[in-house]
Design a protein around this motif. Structure first.
Motif, short mmCIF file in Angstrom:
data_model
loop_
_atom_site.label_atom_id
_atom_site.label_comp_id
_atom_site.label_asym_id
_atom_site.label_seq_id
_atom_site.Cartn_x
_atom_site.Cartn_y
_atom_site.Cartn_z
N GLY A 101 37.81 62.56 80.92
CA GLY A 101 38.85 61.55 80.83
C GLY A 101 39.92 61.86 79.80
O GLY A 101 40.97 61.20 79.79
N ASP A 102 39.69 62.87 78.93
CA ASP A 102 40.72 63.25 77.97
C ASP A 102 41.90 63.89 78.68
O ASP A 102 41.76 64.47 79.77
N PHE A 103 43.05 63.81 78.05
CA PHE A 103 44.24 64.51 78.54
C PHE A 103 44.60 65.59 77.53
O PHE A 103 44.62 65.33 76.32
N VAL A 104 44.84 66.78 78.03
CA VAL A 104 45.05 67.93 77.17
C VAL A 104 46.35 68.64 77.52
O VAL A 104 46.92 68.44 78.60
N THR A 150 52.97 76.56 79.34
CA THR A 150 52.30 75.36 78.83
C THR A 150 52.43 74.24 79.85
O THR A 150 53.52 73.98 80.38
N VAL A 151 51.31 73.59 80.15
CA VAL A 151 51.27 72.45 81.07
C VAL A 151 50.74 71.26 80.29
O VAL A 151 49.67 71.33 79.68
N LYS A 152 51.47 70.16 80.32
CA LYS A 152 51.12 68.99 79.52
C LYS A 152 50.42 67.92 80.37
O LYS A 152 50.58 67.87 81.58
N ASN A 153 49.67 67.08 79.67
CA ASN A 153 49.03 65.91 80.26
C ASN A 153 48.13 66.27 81.45
O ASN A 153 48.26 65.74 82.55
N VAL A 154 47.22 67.19 81.22
CA VAL A 154 46.25 67.59 82.24
C VAL A 154 44.93 66.86 81.96
O VAL A 154 44.43 66.88 80.84
N GLU A 155 44.37 66.26 82.97
CA GLU A 155 43.15 65.47 82.80
C GLU A 155 41.90 66.34 82.83
O GLU A 155 41.78 67.24 83.67
N LEU A 199 43.21 74.67 75.12
CA LEU A 199 43.24 73.26 75.47
C LEU A 199 43.31 72.45 74.18
O LEU A 199 42.45 72.57 73.32
N VAL A 200 44.33 71.62 74.07
CA VAL A 200 44.52 70.78 72.89
C VAL A 200 44.64 69.33 73.35
O VAL A 200 45.44 69.01 74.24
N ARG A 201 43.83 68.46 72.75
CA ARG A 201 43.86 67.05 73.13
C ARG A 201 45.18 66.42 72.71
O ARG A 201 45.71 66.66 71.64
N VAL A 202 45.75 65.60 73.62
CA VAL A 202 47.03 64.94 73.33
C VAL A 202 46.80 63.45 73.14
O VAL A 202 45.76 62.93 73.47
#
Length: 234
Positions: free
Chosen positions: A133-136, A199-204, A231-234
Motif C-alpha cells: 500500500g505504500d507509494f514510492v 524516475t517514475v513517481k507515485n508507484v504503488e 525505491l524511496v517512500r513518498v
C-alpha cells in the motif's frame, strides 16, 4: 530442481549473508534497493487483474553513517554483494571492515534520510522497510537501444511515403539563415537512445514477501532484467 539442491542453495546464500554483515539486526529505512526480475499479473481483493513488476531483494548492510558535521548531509550508506579478495582494493577492505565485510562490495549505495536512532554498522536493511500500500518513487536506468535515427528517437512524422518524394525518414532541415548561421542547441538529431536514468513517481507497492525476498510494484519499471532499482517512500 531437487529438494537437496534447494537446501544446498539456501545454505550457501545464508553463509554468504553471514560473511557479509557482522550482525543480524534488521533496520528499516525510508526505502531500499532491489533488482528487476520481470512482469506478471496478480488479482486484487475485487478480482481485478493488476499488472505488476517483480523485484528481487538481496541483503544490504549498513556500511557508513554520513552526518551533517562530517559530510555535510545525512545519509545511510549500504553495501551489497561481497567481492572476492583478489578483486578488492585495500581501501575497500578497510572501509567495509567495520560493517563485517571481509573484502569489498560490488555495490555501494546510499539513502538520504535522517539517521535512525541506535543504527549500527553491519545491520541488515529489512525488506519490510516498505509495506503493501505504500507509494514510492522508482529510479532505474532504462534499456539502451543503441544508435537510432531521429524518427525513432524523437517520434518524427517523416515525409511522404509515396515514390518520388525523396523525403521518407529524414530529419529535415536543421540550419538557419545567414544569421545566426548555426544549429541551435538542443536540436533533435539521431543518436544514442535509452541507457538513461529514469524516475517514475507515485508507484504503488502491491505486495511485500519477506520469506521469498521479493516485492511487487504496480505497472512497469524502467530497465532490463537484473537492473538495480531504487525505491524511496513518498
Amino acid at each position: 530442481m531437487s529438494t537437496q539442491e534447494n537446501t544446498a542453495l539456501d545454505n550457501k546464500s545464508k553463509k554468504g549473508e553471514v560473511q557479509a554483515g557482522k550482525g543480524s539486526t534488521l533496520v528499516k529505512l525510508n526505502g531500499l534497493y532491489a533488482f528487476k526480475e520481470g512482469m506478471s499479473t496478480v488479482y486484487n481483493d475485487k478480482g481485478e487483474a493488476v499488472p505488476v513488476t517483480i523485484l528481487r531483494y538481496e541483503p544490504w548492510y549498513v556500511s557508513q553513517l554520513k552526518t551533517a558535521n562530517g559530510e555535510g548531509y545525512q545519509a545511510v550508506q549500504i553495501a551489497c554483494k561481497p567481492k572476492k579478495s583478489k578483486n578488492s582494493k585495500a581501501s575497500e577492505k578497510g572501509h567495509l571492515k567495520a560493517a563485517g565485510f571481509e573484502n569489498g562490495a560490488a555495490l555501494i549505495k546510499e539513502m538520504r534520510q535522517d539517521l535512525p536512532q541506535d543504527l549500527e554498522l553491519g545491520s541488515q536493511v529489512s525488506i519490510e522497510s516498505l509495506s503493501k500500500g505504500d507509494f514510492v518513487k522508482l529510479t532505474a536506468k532504462s534499456k539502451g537501444r543503441g544508435f537510432v535515427g531521429s524518427m525513432k528517437r524523437w517520434n518524427f512524422q517523416g515525409g511522404p511515403a509515396s515514390h518520388g518524394s525523396k523525403f521518407h525518414r529524414q530529419p529535415g532541415s536543421i540550419g538557419n539563415r545567414t544569421w545566426p548561421g548555426r544549429v541551435m542547441p538542443g536540436k533533435k538529431f539521431p543518436g544514442h537512445w535509452g541507457d538513461e536514468t529514469v524516475t517514475v513517481k507515485n508507484v504503488e507497492v502491491v505486495e511485500v514477501n519477506p520469506e521469498e525476498k521479493v516485492l511487487m510494484v504496480k505497472g512497469p519499471v524502467p530497465g532490463a532484467r537484473n537492473t538495480l532499482v531504487k525505491l524511496v517512500r513518498v
